[in-house]
Design an enzyme around this catalytic site. Structure first.
Site, mmCIF file in Angstrom:
data_model
loop_
_atom_site.group_PDB
_atom_site.id
_atom_site.type_symbol
_atom_site.label_atom_id
_atom_site.label_comp_id
_atom_site.label_asym_id
_atom_site.label_seq_id
_atom_site.Cartn_x
_atom_site.Cartn_y
_atom_site.Cartn_z
ATOM 1 C CB CYS A 256 -0.860 0.121 1.205
ATOM 2 S SG CYS A 256 -0.226 -0.118 2.857
ATOM 3 C CG HIS A 257 5.248 0.846 0.093
ATOM 4 N ND1 HIS A 257 4.863 -0.666 0.410
ATOM 5 C CD2 HIS A 257 6.109 0.693 -0.479
ATOM 6 C CE1 HIS A 257 5.629 -1.182 -0.281
ATOM 7 N NE2 HIS A 257 6.399 -0.575 -1.021
#
Length: 288
Positions: A256-257
């Site tokens: 998700c980064h």
């Protein structure tokens, strides 16, 4: 000139929020799109489109999630499984068992007992991103979290499943977990390849859809929340995509980064923007 459209949009959102609150208050009833549309003054088809655009799920799916939330609370409150099924509005035992297993990752009986009997192995390690905990069920890795102390991370792990058997792995019973955490640490600290490990995803259908798509974003690439929404076939669910990223429990392995704001700024990150920035810099270096 921009004022009128903005006001109109706010009124529309308020109407849809009113529909959502109605669904929450009547989740045990059979609700139709025509019935819900009348509350907002929308046609059934317009309500379906608008509701999904704002909340990321259809009214039917939203009602299912409300029922599941009530079901879980009823189990935790001590109700029998049968009573919890009907009081939450599911209407049939067979239906809730399939729904419950998909959403809470275990049988209702096990969840009601606070995950009693569920075995979760975990291991901690100091990494370049600080303390890391990795936990796994028999299905695969269910959590990768970062924090300042091991004690805090273990507390986070035990919060949702207070009666689960948490085993601090020393490789006797979970050699795979020790190998996985070592491989992930080597990825973070020594530029080794990112490990491919089985994952045990626990979330709503929409969240899991987002998380699975994130796995397809290549190392060194980034996307905006809007682009992710488009790729999963729901271009208007930008806010819901952001929420799904924030709910991700499996850091790094579910990347998700790699999701940023549309203007290229970092946006949010569950484990702090400094860690997000570090991960992106590391991946940019690896692909060059």
């Amino acid at each position: 000139m921009p004022r009128p459209p903005k006001a109109k949009k706010n009124v529309k959102s308020e109407k849809l929020i009113e529909v959502a609150r109605y669904i929450e208050a009547h989740s045990d009833e059979k609700l139709t799109l025509a019935q819900l549309g009348a509350i907002a003054g929308f046609s059934p088809s317009r309500l379906q489109r608008s509701f999904k655009a704002l909340f990321g799920v259809s009214p039917k799916h939203f009602q299912g999630e409300v029922r599941m939330r009530k079901f879980k609370l009823s189990l935790k409150g001590g109700e029998s499984i049968t009573d919890a099924i009907y009081s939450s509005g599911f209407g049939s035992i067979s239906r809730v068992y399939g729904e419950a297993t998909r959403n809470i990752g275990m049988s209702p009986k096990t969840y009601r007992a606070g995950a009693q009997g569920e075995i979760i192995h975990y291991a901690c390690r100091e990494t370049k991103l600080g303390q890391m905990i990795m936990a796994a069920t028999e299905k695969g890795v269910c959590s990768v979290q970062f924090g300042n102390t091991q004690a805090t991370l273990v507390t986070l792990l035990s919060t949702e499943f207070p009666k689960a058997t948490l085993i601090h792995s020393k490789a006797q019973d979970a050699p795979e977990l020790d190998a996985w955490i070592a491989a992930l640490d080597n990825y973070l600290s020594l530029d080794a390849p990112k490990p491919e490990v089985p994952l045990d995803l626990k979330g709503t259908a929409f969240q899991i859809k987002v998380w699975k798509f994130l796995l397809s974003i290549k190392e060194g690439d980034v996307m905006s929340y809007g682009e992710v929404a488009q790729h999963i076939g729901n271009a208007n669910a930008v806010r819901a995509v952001g929420t799904a990223c924030a709910k991700n429990r499996i850091g790094v392995l579910i990347p998700c980064h790699r999701v940023l704001r549309s203007d290229g700024t970092l946006g949010g990150y569950r484990w702090g923007l400094a860690r997000k920035k570090c991960l992106l810099a590391m991946e940019n270096k690896l692909v060059k």
